[in-house]
Write an enzyme that holds these catalytic residues in place. Structure first.
Site: not given
Lengths: 564, 640
Positions: B163, B223, B350
Site C-alpha cells: 500500500s 484491489d 488489498h
C-alpha cells in the site's frame, strides 16, 4: 515490413466522452428551461450560466412543441451570406436550413452581444441545445469561432442533442470540426428528418434534402452502447437507417435517461465475442461498434475494407514524415539556388540561362522545379479548402517560404513560356493559380516597408531575389512591344498601345529599382532585360529622339553599374 | 482492534475486519496444472528472485505496518542473500494527497536527476505527498546508513512495501538506483497493492534508464488501492482510507452507500483508460484534442513489471505500461450481478497479498502476456487455451482485449520505427564522411569549412549544403518521432545513437550556423541560439549531457560559431558601458571554453586557421578583452 496494425477507436472515444462530466453538464440545464418555455411553437432562448469561474455554459432551449415537431416544411435550404465565412475559397456559397437560420436571425442582435461577452472569457465554454435549439447553438458557435483569434483564451465546445442536419457545408478540412459533438439516439427521428429515405411524413416532398452534410463528431447511441464517428458519409448512412427504422410516430427521446444508462454501460463489463469473424482488429472492432449502435453491417452493405483503407491512409501522414518532406523541399530549393549561383558565375542571370540554353543541368533544374511545384500546389490547395479565416492562419506559417519559392521558381516558368518565341501574355493566359494566390496572400500580409527596411535592403540587394515574380514576364512583353513598334505590318493602333505599354513598363522598372526590388542580375550583359534596353534605346534613337524618362536617363548614365 | 500482530512474521496475516466473501477459489486439475507448468517458466526465474524471497518480502511488507513508528523495518533472513527493507504504511489523507484534484508535483530533479525526458526535456511528475514523506525519511539518515552496511556485506538490497509503504519502496529504489556506482549490485523493489506514483514521463525515464526490471508490482485483481490514484481526491477517497485505518472510527466498517466509492474510482479509471486507448489505437478524430480541454485526467501511470493475481491462484505478468493501465481498469470491471460483492472485494483484496501469493507461487500457474499482446484472442474461445483461460479469469471483454492488442501494437510500431532509423545509419555515416572530407579540405585552404560554407563559392560548398539537408531530413524525422513518443523508451539511451548524434552535431551544426548568418536571418528573426537553432541539435546535445550526467547547456561547443557571430555583431569601441562589460565577460569566457574544447578534441582545429572569421575577429580585439594565459594559448593554437 508488415503493415502496422490498425484499430477503430470509435467506441473508446465515445466512452471517454460519456465518462466525462461534459455531456451531463451540457444536458443538465436543458430540460428545466424547456419546461419554462411553452408559449411559442418554435422559439429558442439563449441562457448563460457560469457555474464555476472557469466554465461558462450557454443553453439554447427550444420549446417542447418545437422539440417534438420542429419543422413543418422546415427542410428547405437557403443560401446565407451571414455564413459565407464557412465557405472555403474553392467553394462559392453556403446554404443553411431555413428554420434554424430564421430562428438564428430573429435572435441576432441579442446573440451579437452575447458573443462579444463570451469571447472575452477565459476557460471552458460549453454551448448546447436540444433539437432545433442545438441547431441554433451550432450556428452561434460557428459565428463565435469566426470571431475568435489566436490570442483568445476561450475554449469552446458545442454539444447538440437530437438536432437535425444543419446545412450543406462540411468542415472536414478544418480544425473547427473538433468543436462540435452531436449526440444522437437511434430512437430519435429528428436528426434524420431531412434525409431522402426518411419516412417522416412532414418532409417527404423535399427535393433539396440530399445536399445536407453532417459536420463535427456524432456520438451515436443506442440502449446497448455508443460510438463516435466523424466520417460524413458514414454518418449520413447511419442516420438514414436509424430514421427509417424509427416508427412513423414521433416520440421524444429522453436524452438524460439515455446518458445515465450509457454511463453505467461504460464501466460495466462488456460482452465477449462468441467467435472471431474477421481476423483483424480493425474489422472486429468496428463491426462490434456498429452493432452496438444498432447497425447491421452486412444488411447495410457497409464497406469495412474501404473504411480500413481510409483509416490507414489517415495514419500515413505523420508529423515525422512531414518533417522529412520539408527537408526534401529545402534540398530542391538549394539545388535551384546553386543553379542560380552557377549562372551568376558565368555572368548570366539564371532566368536567361534557363531561357536560352539546353543542357543537362537544365533538365535537373526542371526536375527540382516540378518537385517544388507539386509541393506548393498542395499546400495552397489545402489552405483553400479551409474556412477563410483558418486558411489564413494556416498559411502564415509558411507564407515566407512560399514567397521565396514563388520568386525563385516562377521566373523559370516564365522562361519556359517565352522560350519558343510564340508565348504571348503569360500573366493572363498561363500563370498558374497557385502563384496568383501566393502573391495575393503575400500582399495581404506584407506591412508597408519603412525607411530602415529599405536601407537594409540596399545593403543586401545582391543576394535578394527579384520581388515581383512576374518581372521577367513584363520584360518579355516589353520586348514584344518593341518589336511591334518596329514591325512594318503593325497598325497604328497597335503601335500606340505598344508605346503606351513601354512607357508604363519604364515607370514600373524604375519603381522596382528605387525600392531595391529587383536583383542586380537583370543588368548583366546579354540578359533579356539588357536585350530589351538595346532594342528600346535603338528605337528611341531612331524614332523618338526627343523622348526621355527617368529609366532612360538612368540607363543612359549607366547608373545601374552602381546598383547593388 | 488489533489487526496486525507486531513483530512476528509468522503471524502477520491480518485478521480480517470482514467475513470472508464466498469462496471463489477453484483449483484446476492436477494434470492441467502440470501441462501449464511445462509451458511457462516460474515467476521466480523470470524475474530472477526466488519464490522464497517474494514470500518473505510479502510478509515483511505486511509486518511493516506495525513497525512501531519506524519508517521501515530491516530483515536479513538467514540463508538468503538479500536484505529486505520493508516500509511502513500510512492511511492519513495528507500522506496520499496534498491538494485536489490529483496532488501531483514536479519531480525533484536534484535528488532524482534521471526522472525526466532527455530531448523533450520535460520533468516527470510525482505524487507530492509521497515525495515529501520520502525525503523526510531520507533526512533521518538511518536508511542510507543501513543500505551502505548491507551493500558492504555484499547482500542484494530489496525494498518492499504494501500500500502506501510500496510508494516509499519505489522512491527508495529509485533513489539508490540514481546513486548507484557501476560495480554496485542495483537494488530491487517488490510492491504489494501499490498506488500509482508517477506520470507517463516518470515511467518513460525509468524504462529509458533500463531500471524497469528492478520493479515488481503485485496487484490483486480487484484491489482498489492500485487504482485509487486515477481518481481525483474526493470524499470517496477518504472513506476508503478510513476503512483501512485502524485508528479511524470507520475502520473496517461497510462504506455507505456501498457501491458509490467503487463506481467513482472505476469511472475515473475508465476515463484514463479510454483516453489512452484512443491514443494507442491511433485515433484521428480531432474531437479528442479538444476534449482534453474539458476532461481532467489523472496524470498517474503504471511502470515496471505488473503481476496480476487472478484470485484463483493464477498470475498474469505484463510489463508493457499501456497494457498494465488497461488491465488496471478492465480487470476490475463490474458485472451488474456481482457489483456489490466486488465492491467489498476491492477492499478486502488489498489485505490478502501474503496469503494469495503463497498459494499462487506454489501453483506456478503463470502467463506472460507481453510476447503475445498483439495476437491476444478476441473471443472467449479462440487462441491458446492457457492464455484464454486467464483472460477469462480476469474477466476481459473483447473491448478490453482490443485495447491490450493496441498497447502491444504501439510498442511494436515503436520498434519498427527504431529499425527504420537504424536502416538510415549507413546513410548518415556516408553523408558525415563526405562532410568530414569537406572539413579537411577546408583546413588545407587555411580558411576552415565554416567560412568556406558561408561563402558558398565552390561546388564543394553546394554539395556540403545538400549533405546538410539530407542529414537534416533524417534527424528531423527522428526528433518528430521522439516528440510524439513514437520510439521505444530506451531509444535516447543507446550509446550508438548518442555517439552518432554527437558526431553529427559537432560536424554539421557549424554549417547550419553559417547558413543562418549567411542569409542574415539574425537581422529579421533574432540570434541563432534564441530563434534559429534546430531541435535536432538541441536534442543531440541533451543526449550527450544526460549520458555524461552534465547539466543542460554544458555541451554547447557546437554553437561556438553562433557565439562568435553574435560577438562580432556587437560593435567594439563605442562606449556603451554595461553592454561592453557583458561583452567583455562573454569574450573572456569564450576564450576559456575555446581552449577547453580544443584540448578535449570536441572542437576542430579549423576554427583557429589564419583565414577564419574567428581569428580575424580575435586579432582585432583590443587588449583589454584578452586575458592571460588564455590569450597566448590561443595565439599558440593559431600558429601551432
Amino acid at each position: 515490413m508488415s503493415q502496422a496494425p490498425l484499430f477503430s477507436s470509435a467506441g473508446e472515444l465515445a466512452n471517454l466522452v460519456v465518462n466525462s462530466n461534459l455531456i451531463d453538464v451540457a444536458w443538465a440545464n436543458i430540460p428545466e428551461i424547456q419546461i419554462g418555455q411553452a408559449a411559442f411553437p418554435c422559439s429558442v432562448e439563449p441562457m448563460d450560466y457560469s457555474p464555476t469561474p472557469n466554465r461558462t455554459i450557454v443553453v439554447f432551449a427550444s420549446s417542447p412543441n418545437g422539440t417534438q415537431y420542429p419543422l413543418p416544411e422546415g427542410g428547405h435550404l437557403v443560401q446565407s451570406s451571414l455564413f459565407q465565412f464557412l465557405s472555403p475559397n474553392e467553394c462559392p456559397s453556403v446554404s443553411i436550413n431555413r428554420a434554424a437560420l430564421d430562428l438564428f436571425t430573429s435572435l441576432e442582435s441579442q446573440l451579437h452581444g452575447l458573443k462579444t461577452k463570451l469571447i472575452e472569457r477565459e476557460g471552458q465554454l460549453i454551448i448546447t441545445g436540444h433539437s432545433l435549439g442545438g441547431s441554433v447553438a451550432a450556428l452561434f458557435t460557428l459565428c463565435l469561432l469566426d470571431s475568435m483569434d489566436k490570442k483568445s483564451k476561450c475554449r469552446p465546445i458545442c454539444i447538440t442533442f437530437g438536432s437535425p442536419l444543419l446545412g450543406d457545408f462540411d468542415l472536414q478540412h478544418s480544425q473547427w470540426n473538433s468543436f462540435f459533438l452531436h449526440v444522437v439516439s437511434n430512437k430519435d427521428p429528428v436528426p434524420g428528418l431531412f434525409l431522402p429515405s426518411s419516412r417522416s411524413p412532414s418532409t417527404s416532398s423535399h427535393s433539396q434534402t440530399s445536399v445536407y452534410k453532417p459536420f463535427g463528431t456524432y456520438l451515436l447511441c443506442s440502449e446497448h452502447g455508443c460510438a463516435c464517428f466523424d466520417d460524413p458519409d458514414l454518418i449520413l448512412k447511419i442516420l438514414t437507417v436509424a430514421s427509417s427504422e424509427v416508427s412513423g410516430e414521433l416520440q421524444v427521446v429522453d436524452y438524460g435517461e439515455m446518458l445515465r444508462n450509457l454511463k453505467n454501460k461504460a464501466i460495466w463489463k462488456g460482452p465477449q465475442l462468441a467467435g472471431e469473424r474477421y481476423g483483424n482488429s480493425f474489422s472486429e472492432g468496428i463491426v462490434m461498434e456498429l452493432e452496438t449502435i444498432g447497425i447491421d453491417t452486412a444488411k447495410l452493405n457497409i464497406d469495412i475494407n474501404g473504411m480500413e483503407r481510409e483509416a490507414r491512409s489517415l495514419t500515413k501522414k505523420t508529423k515525422a514524415s512531414e518533417a522529412k518532406k520539408l527537408n526534401d523541399i529545402k534540398k530542391a530549393m538549394a539545388n535551384l539556388e546553386w543553379y542560380k549561383k552557377k549562372a551568376e558565375d558565368e555572368k548570366k542571370s539564371y532566368y536567361d540561362c534557363f531561357r536560352n540554353e539546353d543542357k543537362k543541368r537544365h533538365v535537373d533544374a526542371k526536375n527540382f522545379m516540378e518537385e517544388l511545384t507539386i509541393y506548393w500546389e498542395d499546400m495552397v490547395a489545402e489552405a483553400e479548402r479551409k474556412p477563410q479565416k483558418e486558411g489564413k492562419s494556416f498559411r502564415t506559417g509558411w507564407l515566407f517560404a512560399g514567397t521565396t519559392y514563388r520568386r525563385m521558381v516562377e521566373p523559370l516558368d516564365i522562361a519556359d513560356f517565352y522560350q519558343g518565341g510564340d508565348g504571348r501574355d503569360y500573366i493572363n493566359s498561363k500563370r498558374s493559380q497557385h502563384y496568383k494566390l501566393l502573391e495575393q496572400w503575400y500582399k495581404e500580409a506584407a506591412k508597408p516597408p519603412t525607411r530602415e527596411d529599405l536601407d537594409s535592403k540596399k545593403k543586401k540587394v545582391s543576394i535578394l531575389l527579384t520581388e515581383d515574380s512576374c518581372f521577367w514576364a513584363h520584360v518579355e512583353e516589353a520586348i514584344l512591344s518593341c518589336q511591334s513598334l518596329t514591325n512594318a505590318t503593325s497598325t497604328t493602333k497597335q503601335r500606340e498601345s505598344s508605346w503606351e505599354n513601354l512607357v508604363m513598363f519604364g515607370e514600373y522598372v524604375m519603381e522596382q529599382i528605387e525600392n531595391c526590388a529587383v536583383s542586380p542580375e537583370i543588368f548583366l550583359n546579354g540578359s533579356t532585360f539588357m536585350k530589351w534596353w538595346g532594342e528600346y534605346k535603338a528605337y528611341i534613337h531612331n524614332f523618338r529622339n526627343f523622348y526621355s524618362s527617368r529609366l532612360v536617363e538612368y540607363m543612359k548614365r549607366g547608373s545601374y553599374n552602381q546598383y547593388g | 482492534m488489533v489487526v496486525w500482530l507486531p513483530g512476528n512474521p509468522q503471524t502477520s496475516h491480518c485478521s480480517l475486519p470482514l467475513p470472508h466473501p464466498r469462496n471463489y477459489k477453484t483449483s484446476s486439475s492436477t494434470r492441467e496444472k502440470e501441462r501449464e507448468r511445462k509451458m511457462g517458466e516460474t515467476v521466480g526465474n523470470r524475474i530472477s528472485l526466488s519464490e522464497e524471497i517474494i514470500n518473505r518480502a510479502a510478509s515483511q511488507a505486511m509486518r511493516a505496518h506495525n513497525s512501531g513508528g519506524r519508517p521501515f523495518i530491516l530483515d536479513k533472513p538467514r540463508g538468503l542473500s538479500v536484505a529486505i527493507f520493508a516500509f511502513a504504511g500510512s492511511w492519513l489523507p495528507d500522506d496520499w494527497f496534498t491538494h485536489p484534484p490529483f496532488g501531483e508535483t514536479k519531480m525533484d530533479t536534484s535528488t532524482f536527476p534521471s526522472l525526466r525526458s532527455v530531448g523533450n526535456d520535460e520533468v516527470a511528475v510525482v505524487n507530492a505527498s509521497f515525495l515529501r514523506r520520502f525525503k523526510a525519511i531520507l533526512d533521518q539518515l538511518s536508511l542510507e546508513k543501513e543500505v551502505r552496511k548491507v551493500v558492504a556485506d555484499n547482500k542484494q538490497v530489496l525494498f518492499t512495501g504494501h500500500s502506501w509503504g510500496a510508494a516509499m519502496a519505489i522512491l527508495a529504489t529509485l533513489y539508490f538506483l540514481e546513486k548507484g556506482g557501476p560495480n554496485q549490485n542495483p537494488p530491487r523493489c517488490i510492491t504489494f497493492g501499490s498506488p500509482l506514483v508517477g506520470d507517463r514521463i516518470f515511467g518513460h525515464a525509468v524504462r529509458r534508464e533500463k531500471w524497469s526490471d528492478r520493479f515488481i508490482h503485485f496487484v490483486m485483481r480487484f484491489d482498489i488501492i492500485p487504482r485509487i490514484m486515477l481518481c481525483p481526491a474526493s470524499i470517496e477517497h477518504q472513506q476508503i482510507l478510513n476503512y483501512f485505518n485502524p485508528r479511524s472510527e470507520f475502520y473496517g466498517k461497510l462504506i455507505d452507500p456501498h457501491l458509490a466509492f467503487y463506481l467513482k474510482v472505476m469511472r475515473s479509471a475508465a476515463s484514463v483508460a479510454t483516453h489512452d486507448a484512443c491514443n494507442l489505437m491511433g485515433c484521428t478524430n480531432p474531437l479528442l484534442e479538444n476534449l482534453r480541454n474539458f476532461v481532467d485526467l489523472s496524470p498517474y501511470r503504471p511502470f515496471g513489471t505488473f503481476i496480476f493475481c487472478t484470485g484463483n491462484g493464477k498470475l498474469v505478468v505484463v510489463k508493457n505500461p499501456d497494457a498494465a493501465l488497461q488491465m488496471l481498469f478492465y480487470t476490475a470491471q463490474l458485472s451488474q450481478e456481482e457489483a456489490a460483492e466486488i465492491a467489498q472485494r476491492s477492499l478486502y483484496e488489498h489485505l490478502v497479498y501474503d496469503n494469495e501469493l503463497q498459494e499462487s507461487l506454489g501453483m506456478q500457474n503463470v502467463v506472460y502476456l507481453d510476447d503475445s499482446l498483439e495476437e491476444l484472442p478476441l473471443s472467449s474461445d479462440s487462441g491458446p487455451a492457457i492464455v484464454n483461460t486467464v483472460l477469462n479469469d480476469l474477466g476481459l471483454s473483447t473491448e478490453a482485449r482490443l485495447c491490450l492488442r493496441a498497447a502491444g501494437g504501439l510498442e511494436n510500431r515503436r520498434l519498427r520505427n527504431q529499425a527504420k532509423i537504424d536502416d538510415n545509419k549507413q546513410k548518415i555515416k556516408e553523408e558525415l564522411s563526405k562532410l568530414r572530407g569537406y572539413q579537411e579540405k577546408g583546413e588545407t585552404l587555411e580558411l576552415g569549412y565554416y567560412d568556406a560554407f558561408k561563402s558558398q563559392e565552390e561546388k564543394a560548398d553546394f554539395d556540403a549544403n545538400v549533405s546538410r539537408l539530407v542529414l537534416a531530413g533524417i534527424w528531423d524525422e527522428v526528433i518528430e518521432m521522439l516528440r510524439r513518443s513514437e520510439l521505444p523508451d530506451e531509444f535516447e539511451n543507446r550509446e550508438e545513437l548518442i555517439e552518432l548524434g554527437t558526431l553529427y552535431r559537432r560536424l554539421v551544426e557549424p554549417l547550419d550556423i553559417a547558413n543562418y548568418y549567411r542569409n542574415l536571418k539574425n537581422e529579421d528573426t533574432g540570434t541563432y541560439m534564441t530563434r534559429g537553432r534546430p531541435k535536432r541539435y538541441r536534442y543531440a546535445q541533451r543526449w550527450l549531457e544526460h549520458a555524461e550526467k552534465k547539466p543542460s547547456g554544458w555541451r554547447s561547443e557546437s554553437c561556438f560559431w553562433a557565439e562568435v557571430e553574435e560577438l562580432c555583431s556587437i560593435k567594439t569601441g563605442c562606449n556603451n558601458g554595461p553592454l561592453q562589460d557583458t561583452k567583455k565577460q562573454k569574450i573572456q569566457q569564450l576564450q576559456k571554453r575555446l581552449i577547453e574544447w580544443i584540448q578535449d578534441g570536441c572542437l576542430g582545429k579549423d576554427v583557429v586557421l589564419e583565414g577564419s572569421t574567428f581569428v580575424k575577429w580575435w586579432k582585432t580585439l583590443p587588449s583589454e578583452y584578452r586575458s592571460e594565459p588564455e590569450s597566448s594559448m590561443i595565439a599558440n593554437l593559431i600558429h601551432g
